[in-house]
Write a protein that holds these residues in place. Sequence first.
Motif, PDB file in Angstrom:
ATOM      1  N   UNK A   1       8.645  -1.123   0.125  1.00 59.21           N
ATOM      2  CA  UNK A   1       7.422  -0.601  -0.612  1.00 59.21           C
ATOM      3  C   UNK A   1       6.303  -1.322  -1.283  1.00 59.21           C
ATOM      4  N   UNK A   2       5.183  -1.238  -0.667  1.00 55.10           N
ATOM      5  CA  UNK A   2       3.955  -2.055  -1.167  1.00 55.10           C
ATOM      6  C   UNK A   2       3.084  -1.090  -1.934  1.00 55.10           C
ATOM      7  N   UNK A   3       2.910  -1.296  -3.283  1.00 52.07           N
ATOM      8  CA  UNK A   3       1.879  -0.324  -3.819  1.00 52.07           C
ATOM      9  C   UNK A   3       0.828  -0.953  -4.135  1.00 52.07           C
ATOM     10  N   UNK A   4      -0.433  -0.491  -3.417  1.00 49.70           N
ATOM     11  CA  UNK A   4      -1.732  -0.836  -3.871  1.00 49.70           C
ATOM     12  C   UNK A   4      -2.381  -0.093  -5.050  1.00 49.70           C
ATOM     13  N   UNK A   5      -2.360  -0.892  -6.200  1.00 50.68           N
ATOM     14  CA  UNK A   5      -2.877  -0.037  -7.282  1.00 50.68           C
ATOM     15  C   UNK A   5      -4.345  -0.327  -7.772  1.00 50.68           C
TER      16      UNK A   5
ATOM     17  N   UNK B   1       1.834   2.493   0.053  1.00 50.14           N
ATOM     18  CA  UNK B   1       1.485   3.511  -1.101  1.00 50.14           C
ATOM     19  C   UNK B   1       0.254   3.005  -1.870  1.00 50.14           C
ATOM     20  N   UNK B   2      -0.637   4.219  -2.159  1.00 46.89           N
ATOM     21  CA  UNK B   2      -1.759   4.160  -2.983  1.00 46.89           C
ATOM     22  C   UNK B   2      -1.675   4.930  -4.112  1.00 46.89           C
ATOM     23  N   UNK B   3      -1.736   3.992  -5.293  1.00 47.82           N
ATOM     24  CA  UNK B   3      -1.671   4.478  -6.603  1.00 47.82           C
ATOM     25  C   UNK B   3      -3.156   4.598  -7.301  1.00 47.82           C
ATOM     26  N   UNK B   4      -3.660   5.504  -8.082  1.00 49.91           N
ATOM     27  CA  UNK B   4      -4.957   5.597  -8.531  1.00 49.91           C
ATOM     28  C   UNK B   4      -4.682   5.633 -10.209  1.00 49.91           C
ATOM     29  N   UNK B   5      -4.616   4.554 -11.040  1.00 46.11           N
ATOM     30  CA  UNK B   5      -4.554   4.709 -12.641  1.00 46.11           C
ATOM     31  C   UNK B   5      -3.267   4.605 -13.077  1.00 46.11           C
ATOM     32  N   UNK B   6      -3.266   3.832 -14.231  1.00 38.76           N
ATOM     33  CA  UNK B   6      -2.413   3.631 -14.980  1.00 38.76           C
ATOM     34  C   UNK B   6      -1.419   4.718 -15.384  1.00 38.76           C
ATOM     35  N   UNK B   7      -2.081   5.725 -15.439  1.00 37.58           N
ATOM     36  CA  UNK B   7      -1.322   7.096 -15.926  1.00 37.58           C
ATOM     37  C   UNK B   7      -0.230   7.390 -14.850  1.00 37.58           C
ATOM     38  N   UNK B   8      -0.160   6.797 -13.788  1.00 38.56           N
ATOM     39  CA  UNK B   8       1.019   7.087 -12.917  1.00 38.56           C
ATOM     40  C   UNK B   8       1.835   6.135 -12.886  1.00 38.56           C
ATOM     41  N   UNK B   9       1.771   5.199 -13.815  1.00 37.30           N
ATOM     42  CA  UNK B   9       2.646   3.997 -13.745  1.00 37.30           C
ATOM     43  C   UNK B   9       3.978   4.564 -14.844  1.00 37.30           C
TER      44      UNK B   9
ATOM     45  N   UNK C   1       5.939   4.245  -9.895  1.00 36.17           N
ATOM     46  CA  UNK C   1       5.233   4.902  -9.942  1.00 36.17           C
ATOM     47  C   UNK C   1       5.278   6.781  -9.283  1.00 36.17           C
ATOM     48  N   UNK C   2       4.224   7.369  -9.908  1.00 35.63           N
ATOM     49  CA  UNK C   2       4.397   8.951  -9.348  1.00 35.63           C
ATOM     50  C   UNK C   2       2.968   9.014  -8.923  1.00 35.63           C
TER      51      UNK C   2
ATOM     52  N   UNK D   1      -9.994   9.665  -7.951  1.00 32.77           N
ATOM     53  CA  UNK D   1      -9.434  10.306  -6.874  1.00 32.77           C
ATOM     54  C   UNK D   1      -8.945   9.445  -5.700  1.00 32.77           C
ATOM     55  N   UNK D   2      -8.559   9.866  -4.829  1.00 34.36           N
ATOM     56  CA  UNK D   2      -8.135   9.042  -3.676  1.00 34.36           C
ATOM     57  C   UNK D   2      -9.149   8.285  -3.038  1.00 34.36           C
ATOM     58  N   UNK D   3     -10.274   8.935  -3.056  1.00 32.08           N
ATOM     59  CA  UNK D   3     -11.618   8.471  -2.139  1.00 32.08           C
ATOM     60  C   UNK D   3     -12.459   7.828  -3.145  1.00 32.08           C
ATOM     61  N   UNK D   4     -12.214   7.838  -4.218  1.00 33.13           N
ATOM     62  CA  UNK D   4     -13.073   6.947  -5.359  1.00 33.13           C
ATOM     63  C   UNK D   4     -13.154   5.656  -4.838  1.00 33.13           C
ATOM     64  N   UNK D   5     -13.931   4.687  -5.716  1.00 33.41           N
ATOM     65  CA  UNK D   5     -14.225   3.552  -5.354  1.00 33.41           C
ATOM     66  C   UNK D   5     -12.920   2.765  -5.354  1.00 33.41           C
ATOM     67  N   UNK D   6     -12.426   1.729  -4.554  1.00 33.50           N
ATOM     68  CA  UNK D   6     -13.340   1.218  -3.400  1.00 33.50           C
ATOM     69  C   UNK D   6     -13.595   1.881  -2.180  1.00 33.50           C
ATOM     70  N   UNK D   7     -12.683   2.998  -2.070  1.00 34.27           N
ATOM     71  CA  UNK D   7     -12.583   3.635  -0.590  1.00 34.27           C
ATOM     72  C   UNK D   7     -14.113   4.387  -0.275  1.00 34.27           C
TER      73      UNK D   7
END
Length: 315
Positions: free
Chosen positions: A11-15, A49-57, A63-64, A20-26
């Motif tokens: 599993x590779x997490x890109x944090x 996997x894509x994770x958005x933000x430290x609150x998911x750690x 991550x969730x 939102x999913x499509x916020x910067x840089x997407x």
Amino acid sequence: MLERKTDGKSNLVVLFKEGKLMSYPFSSKDYLESYRDFFKVAEKRFAIFIIRGMSKYRGDGVFTGGFRWNGSNFVRHHGRIAARVVYNKGRLVADGGAHWAIINVSELHRISRYKDLTHKIFPKLMKRGYRIYSRPQFLRALKKIQSQKAVFKPVDGFAGQGIIIKEKDKLMTSLRRFNGLLEEFIDTSQGVPGLTPSYHDVRMTIMDGKLVQCYIRVPRHGSLLANVARGGSLHEFSPRRLPRTARHIANLVDKRFKKYGHRVYSVDVGYEGSKPFLFEINDQPGVPHKKWERFYREWHATLLGVLLAADRDLR
Ligand SMILES: Nc1ncnc2c1ncn2[C@@H]1O[C@H](COP(=O)(O)OP(=O)(O)O)[C@@H](O)[C@H]1O
Ligand SMILES: [Mg+2]
């Protein structure tokens, strides 16, 4: 023990930072295209996997609330994601563990994120810089600045935000706060021989000690900030044209960073006459745009190589 693989792949997490999913840089077409092309190569070796933000750690590389790259798109993933490798494009300060790794480890991340720390670690490569918090400290530091102009910048800023460059006696009236870094001005007006005639910022992107990209940024007319976000123009060039003195700075930085293991970062320098000075180190250099062409595939391939090597080193 936590399962850190999916369908047999690590599993590779890109944090990324919160959003939102499509916020910067997407949100940038060029970045999204580059990430998608990278994922198309990387998916052969990693479950991505894509994770958005430290609150998911959740700690321990878990991550969730993430998204899974399914080969052509991102789909919401329900449940926990236990990473074997985290590629930190956000603000996670961690060192990994026996069963998971992070690029980059906390110390490297902090040294490049906090510019006062960069000065502390690399005083010989930089012009003077003073951490200040108050008006009296500003005035005391200003007296020690040797250049005509002085630079005020936030300690952990980016994209040129909050940077003010002025004649020394005019700087104070432009400041809205004193909490920051006061630096001597690097006068790059003489350019770099063979590369550019005037103001500039030369970037070298380094992955596990290997130089994978160099470009020069030139401020727009009338500005002293080379950031693209500030209207600067960007020109990639062949490493063969990189002056040896710039390469030397990158080598010195990498010598210091080698002990942090697998590493991805960039070193920015500016020439005052024939002498290069370090502007900053960035431990989250942006993915290249496809239209730049020169380093596109190699950049992706080398990054994948670093992530794979980090995975391999684990038990
Ligand atoms: N000490 C300095 N002397 C001259 N120009 C500077 C100095 N520091 C920054 N700059 C200019 O401002 C730009 C942004 O500064 P930098 O420290 O890289 O912050 P950021 O993280 O916001 O990019 C640089 O590319 C350069 O053009
Ligand atoms: Mg910069």
